[in-house]
Design a protein around this motif. Structure first.
Motif, PDB file in Angstrom:
ATOM      1  N   ALA B  53      45.690  31.077  31.260  1.00  0.00           N
ATOM      2  CA  ALA B  53      44.492  31.921  31.176  1.00  0.00           C
ATOM      3  C   ALA B  53      43.490  31.417  30.140  1.00  0.00           C
ATOM      4  N   HIS B  54      43.981  30.695  29.155  1.00  0.00           N
ATOM      5  CA  HIS B  54      43.062  30.314  28.079  1.00  0.00           C
ATOM      6  C   HIS B  54      42.596  28.873  28.179  1.00  0.00           C
ATOM      7  N   GLU B 328      37.227  39.972  36.758  1.00  0.00           N
ATOM      8  CA  GLU B 328      38.434  39.162  36.783  1.00  0.00           C
ATOM      9  C   GLU B 328      39.529  39.785  35.943  1.00  0.00           C
ATOM     10  N   VAL B 329      39.187  40.243  34.755  1.00  0.00           N
ATOM     11  CA  VAL B 329      40.206  40.804  33.890  1.00  0.00           C
ATOM     12  C   VAL B 329      40.391  42.287  34.171  1.00  0.00           C
TER      13      VAL B 329
END
Lengths: 190, 424
Positions: B53-54, B328-329
């Protein structure tokens, strides 16, 4: 690059940042510019390397390449250009790595097979006839998939539901069908 | 209309969140567009293997770190006098620092002894310019320690802190006096209409350049010295190409998240005219110099909608989170009060007008004015372009082409269509 576009950029701004770097050596401008495309480059790398860490490293290596290359080339669309640089970088890296088997040949895609050119009506008619004849020569499954996708404009998922083929089968039938069509059409035109 | 989804949109495709028609459009386009195909395959693979994710965020940081790293290495190779200058300033810094330390410890010391570029006035009023006489005083801003330092004197709280310093030779200390809010966030929020502005100019003789700054003064006083805008003018690494004596205006401000009102660190502020770029410091503040009296600033940060504002002495810029990223989140919570926002070009109306104007001129289609009406789709592209006032078929077509292929827009929420005049 008609389709993909970095969400926060426009070509005008890209040009601005690029000229900041080219004229004044402003590396931060280049960093910012590249940063806008980093996500795109990352996924292109991911498509070839299939690994998070290796893709990340590649993104950084491409940035280093960029610092040298940008000054030497005339760049009109940075987005388009950086894609070519990134893809070449990945292909070169894969070619030079010893483990050649990890390179998935199946994933290769052929493009612009069905190009529409401006023709007068009789030519068009003629072409459509040829297309139909070639379609008939395709294996049944390919024909079915190509017809549903290109002519009836169904998405892969719908094609899969309508035919009962798996999604991956659908993709490969369409791909192969398209290639066969092109070969067939080229033959007729010769 | 050509649709141009970004990666967030392609991700929705990969996750199967799109309608059949939308899916077909992407698939069909991917057959002609290698890049799109690569991204789709990349995203599909990532989904299969589990996403990091990052990764993208990390890359952004690595890229910006790297570009600064290379730059400071180049800076190190700089000319001899810079080394001498740096050494001299260290000596001065120490000397002044000592004195400052001593004064700040003597409680009864009158404030006039404060060794600083004191451009503070008890009664607000315009000051044309003020020459700072001694070299020692000019160098004071480099004196305070690099960490937050709070010293009490005469019941007042003075806060000094140094934002991220990227280069050796020009640290950017900044001080604010703002009631009891440590970093004076409130003080900049002061309503700009009620703020009296004083323009203060300090001449730094040693550096041989003029520094001018608009300082907003209200009940709460803000003093900003030594600004991040100048790090680009540090000697040989002067890369914005703004000779310092050409600086006509300076804008200070803060960038905050529109919903949370939290300051945004590291947002990029670009002066559209002079093309210089600065980033907000650790408290979301920035200072930017321009060669123009009036200019527009363009503010961008990952995950937010790029915003353009007119530079105006001191500004407070609220960035709207990019919905594509938010969805998205799966951001939940109260919907923010909907403000009426008009659609506007991402690069600012003025730059957009110039862009359109220059293309129209270059088309050489003779004089004429076309007025177009169009709406902005959620990807920021003009769509449904129609002609409100025609100037002949050829010019009409060209005008539509210019708008259709032109820069992006920030869609507003007033659901109003945009009217734009294209003069040939």
């Amino acid at each position: 690059m008609k389709f993909y576009r970095s969400p926060i950029s426009s070509e005008v701004e890209d040009e601005m940042l690029l000229s900041l770097f080219k004229d004044g050596g402003d590396l931060e401008a280049l960093g910012e510019l590249y940063g806008r495309y980093a996500e795109m480059v990352y996924y292109v790398c991911f498509r070839y390397f299939k690994e998070t860490e290796r893709s990340k490293d590649a993104v950084m290596q491409i940035f280093e390449e960029l610092i040298v290359k940008v000054g030497k080339q005339e760049i009109q669309h940075f987005g388009k250009w950086i894609y070519v640089v990134a893809k070449n970088h990945c292909l070169m890296a894969l070619r030079s790595s010893k483990n050649k088997t990890e390179f998935p040949l199946d994933d290769f895609v052929e493009f612009s097979a069905l190009r529409h050119q401006e023709e007068d009506d009789t030519d068009k008619e003629e072409r459509l006839m040829q297309l139909e004849r070639c379609m008939d020569k395709l294996p049944e499954r390919q024909k079915q998939s190509v017809d549903l996708f290109f002519l009836q404009e169904k998405c892969y998922k719908e094609v899969s539901e309508l035919t009962g083929f798996s999604l991956n089968e659908v993709k490969s039938y369409i791909q192969n069908g398209k290639r066969n069509l092109k070969i067939c059409l080229d033959k007729v035109n010769e | 209309m050509n649709k141009r989804p970004d990666i967030a949109y392609i991700r929705r495709y990969v996750n199967g969140e799109l309608s059949h028609r939308e899916m077909f459009e992407i698939e069909r386009t991917a057959h002609e567009d290698e890049l799109l195909m690569d991204i789709i395959i990349g995203l599909e693979l990532e989904k299969k293997k589990g996403a990091d994710a990052h990764a993208v965020q990390e890359l952004q940081h690595r890229i910006s770190d790297r570009s600064r790293e290379i730059r400071s290495r180049k800076t190190r190779k700089a000319i001899f006098w810079k080394v001498v200058g740096a050494a001299a300033s260290v000596v001065l810094t120490l000397a002044v620092g000592m004195r400052w330390w001593i004064t700040s410890n003597v409680v009864e010391q009158p404030p006039t002894l404060e060794p600083s570029v004191s451009i503070e006035r008890k009664s607000p009023g315009p000051i044309e310019s003020e020459t700072v006489p001694s070299v020692e005083e000019v160098k004071v801003p480099t004196a305070p320690p690099r960490q937050g330092n709070v010293s009490r004197r005469k019941g007042e709280k003075t806060v000094a802190f140094v934002p991220d310093v990227i280069e050796l030779e020009l640290p950017q200390p900044r001080r604010e006096r703002g009631g009891d809010i440590p970093f004076g966030v409130k003080s900049i929020e002061a309503d700009s209409t009620s703020v009296q502005e004083e323009t203060m100019v300090a001449h730094s003789k040693m550096a041989g350049r003029t520094i001018s700054s608009n300082v907003a003064s209200s009940d709460e006083r803000i003093m900003i010295r030594g600004t991040s805008a100048y790090r680009r003018n540090g000697g040989a690494s002067n890369i914005t190409n703004i000779p310092v004596n050409e600086i006509k205006s300076i804008t200070t401000g803060i960038v905050v998240d529109q919903h949370t009102q939290e300051p945004i660190v590291g947002a990029a502020i670009r002066d559209i005219k002079s093309k210089s770029v600065v980033h907000t410091d650790s408290t979301g503040r920035f200072v930017i110099a321009s060669t123009e009296e009036k200019t527009d600033l363009q503010v961008s940060y990952v995950g937010y909608v790029q915003t353009a504002v007119a530079a105006n002495g001191s500004v407070r810029i609220e960035l709207r989170p990019n919905e594509a990223v938010l969805s998205e989140v799966g951001a939940a919570g109260e919907a923010p009060k909907a403000k009426e926002i008009k659609s506007e070009p991402v690069i600012g109306a003025r730059a957009y007008r110039r862009y359109v104007g220059s293309l129209a001129r270059d088309a050489r289609l003779g004089k004429g004015t076309v007025i177009l009406v169009f709406s902005i789709d959620r990807n920021g592209r003009p769509s449904n372009i129609r002609i409100k006032q025609s100037a002949g078929a050829e010019r009409d077509r060209e005008a539509i082409r210019i708008i259709r292929d032109g820069p992006d827009w920030t869609p507003g929420n007033d659901s109003e269509e945009v009217e734009w005049k294209v003069s040939f």
